[in-house]
Design an enzyme around this catalytic site. Structure first.
Site, PDB file in Angstrom:
ATOM      1  CE1 TYR A  17      -3.424   2.773   1.965  1.00 25.67           C
ATOM      2  CE2 TYR A  17      -4.107   1.653  -0.040  1.00 25.67           C
ATOM      3  CZ  TYR A  17      -4.301   2.642   0.902  1.00 25.67           C
ATOM      4  OH  TYR A  17      -5.379   3.477   0.788  1.00 25.67           O
ATOM      5  NE  ARG A  23     -11.287   1.054   0.202  1.00 21.76           N
ATOM      6  CZ  ARG A  23     -12.528   1.232   0.651  1.00 21.76           C
ATOM      7  NH1 ARG A  23     -12.936   2.447   0.980  1.00 21.76           N
ATOM      8  NH2 ARG A  23     -13.347   0.217   0.801  1.00 21.76           N
ATOM      9  CD1 TRP A 116     -10.450  10.411  -1.048  1.00 25.88           C
ATOM     10  CD2 TRP A 116      -8.598  11.594  -1.452  1.00 25.88           C
ATOM     11  NE1 TRP A 116      -9.585  10.223   0.013  1.00 25.88           N
ATOM     12  CE2 TRP A 116      -8.458  10.929  -0.209  1.00 25.88           C
ATOM     13  CE3 TRP A 116      -7.556  12.399  -1.927  1.00 25.88           C
ATOM     14  CZ2 TRP A 116      -7.297  11.052   0.571  1.00 25.88           C
ATOM     15  CZ3 TRP A 116      -6.409  12.516  -1.143  1.00 25.88           C
ATOM     16  CH2 TRP A 116      -6.299  11.846   0.090  1.00 25.88           C
TER      17      TRP A 116
END
Lengths: 214, 201
Positions: A17, A23, A116
């Site tokens: 990640y 997430r 976002w």
């Protein structure tokens, strides 16, 4: 790793990640709760254009288990929960955990939409206000009731911590940054957040994890 | 045998995967379809103010994917090992992402914006997705292992919606077409496809 009794082999887990909670954090919380070692890979943005081509859907998070790649954050968290015994005990418990995770995911997606995806500053502010005035309180009020259907003073489903609780802590961490008092009308949920924060393994992880904005 | 009652509107929408899975498993259930006028009364009685909901011996479950996963498990369509199940989950979740992009196209009211979104979808998002998924499919026309799982059925369901907007989307994707054939020829599904109410979405 996890001992596979039949083959006496330890599985190797690598979580790919970026350097933030995002997430990937539910999976990290679940690894921590089980004391299950894994490689917590944090990709630099310069590496990303080439890196993503090696990934199943060109996205992160990806969990690599002995070389097999699994993507999609909810699928990953469910898998880690299964191998660590935090998935829910019966088929119906698992269904309840799944439904709560999906509900949390829906709310996180709505938040992500203004954070976002909305570029216009005025619209962004409007959407943020709508989120905190309507969407989130509606959600928290329903969730307080759902927690109460499980007694109210334990975890979200059944007897123990499940991946729904990990997702819930991630949502809480996020919204509390904007509004530290957001849980005041929901005492059972506030207590649940503390219960998850002090869960053995998770407590230690929270103290040592990289501090990132989101 | 537990009693299953599924409640949704009279459309395929977010309930159709669940109905397909009940059909594949040959599991009897009550397929309740409510009119929009009945919804305001029902809404506060649901766990999250949404449908579909599945009632199992009186317990109410919501969230279409959670319900679908439960029915898939009861029908033996989940995948065998935890890693098979994770593979199915990830393929479903990836499909849902594209489903959301398709919805954005279909629900766009402004005609010129819609044309723009449709073009972008058919030139970028859709081929990207289908190419990846052709890669995920194996030669026997399955996404997970060598037998039918809910990953295949979910893909079929999504293509049902997608080909309404993009009829030739699957041309040239041999393995994906095999998946569609495998799903359609399952006896339970073939029967349901013949009998199900015809709705526009």
């Amino acid at each position: 790793g996890v001992h596979c009794g039949a083959c006496r082999k330890m599985s190797v887990y690598e979580l790919h990640y970026f350097n933030n909670r995002g997430r990937a954090e539910p999976a990290r919380l679940l690894f921590a709760a089980a004391g299950l070692p894994y490689r917590d890979i944090r990709i630099q943005s310069e590496q990303w254009p080439e890196y993503k081509l090696k990934l199943p859907m060109h996205q992160v998070p990806v969990l690599e288990v002995d070389g097999t790649m699994i993507c999609q954050s909810v699928a990953i968290a469910r898998y880690v929960a299964k191998v660590t015994g935090h998935a829910g005990k019966t088929d119906l418990e698992q269904a309840k955990v799944d439904m709560l995770v999906d509900g949390i995911d829906d709310v996180m997606t709505k938040k992500g939409d203004y954070v976002w995806h909305e570029k216009d500053e005025t619209r962004k502010m409007e959407k943020k206000n709508a989120f905190y005035e309507t969407t989130l309180p509606q959600f928290l009020s329903r969730f307080e009731k759902l927690l109460l259907t499980n007694g109210g003073d334990g975890f979200l489903v059944g007897e123990g911590l499940a991946h729904a609780d990990a997702w819930f802590l991630c949502l809480a961490d996020d919204v509390l940054l904007d509004f530290p008092d957001i849980f005041t009308p929901y005492p059972k949920l506030a207590a649940l957040v503390e219960r998850i924060r002090t869960y053995p393994g998770i407590k230690e992880w929270l103290a040592k994890r990289p501090q990132t904005e989101f | 045998m537990p009693s299953y009652k599924l409640t949704y509107f009279n459309v395929r929408g977010r309930a159709e995967l669940i109905r397909l899975l009940f059909a594949t498993g040959g599991i009897p259930y009550e397929d309740v379809r409510i009119g929009r006028d009945k919804w305001p009364e029902l809404k506060p009685k649901t766990p999250m103010g949404q449908i579909p909901i599945l009632e199992v011996d009186g317990q109410v479950y919501c969230q279409s994917m959670a319900i679908a996963r439960f029915v898939a498990r009861e029908a033996g369509l989940l995948g065998e090992s935890s890693s098979d199940q994770a593979r199915a989950d990830m393929l479903l979740d990836g499909g849902a992402e594209v489903g959301e992009l398709l919805k954005e196209v279909v629900l766009e009211k402004d005609a010129s914006k819609r044309a723009e979104k449709k073009k972008e979808f058919s030139e970028k998002s859709l081929p990207h997705f289908l190419t990846l998924y052709e890669g995920f499919a194996n030669d026997s026309g399955h996404f997970v292992g060598e037998s039918l799982t809910w990953a295949d059925i979910s893909f079929f369901n999504m293509m049902d919606f997608l080909t309404a907007e993009f009829p030739s989307a699957l041309e040239g994707y041999d393995k994906l077409n095999k998946i569609i054939e495998n799903v359609k020829s399952n006896p339970g599904i073939a029967k349901w496809l013949k009998e199900r109410p015809v709705t526009d979405h």
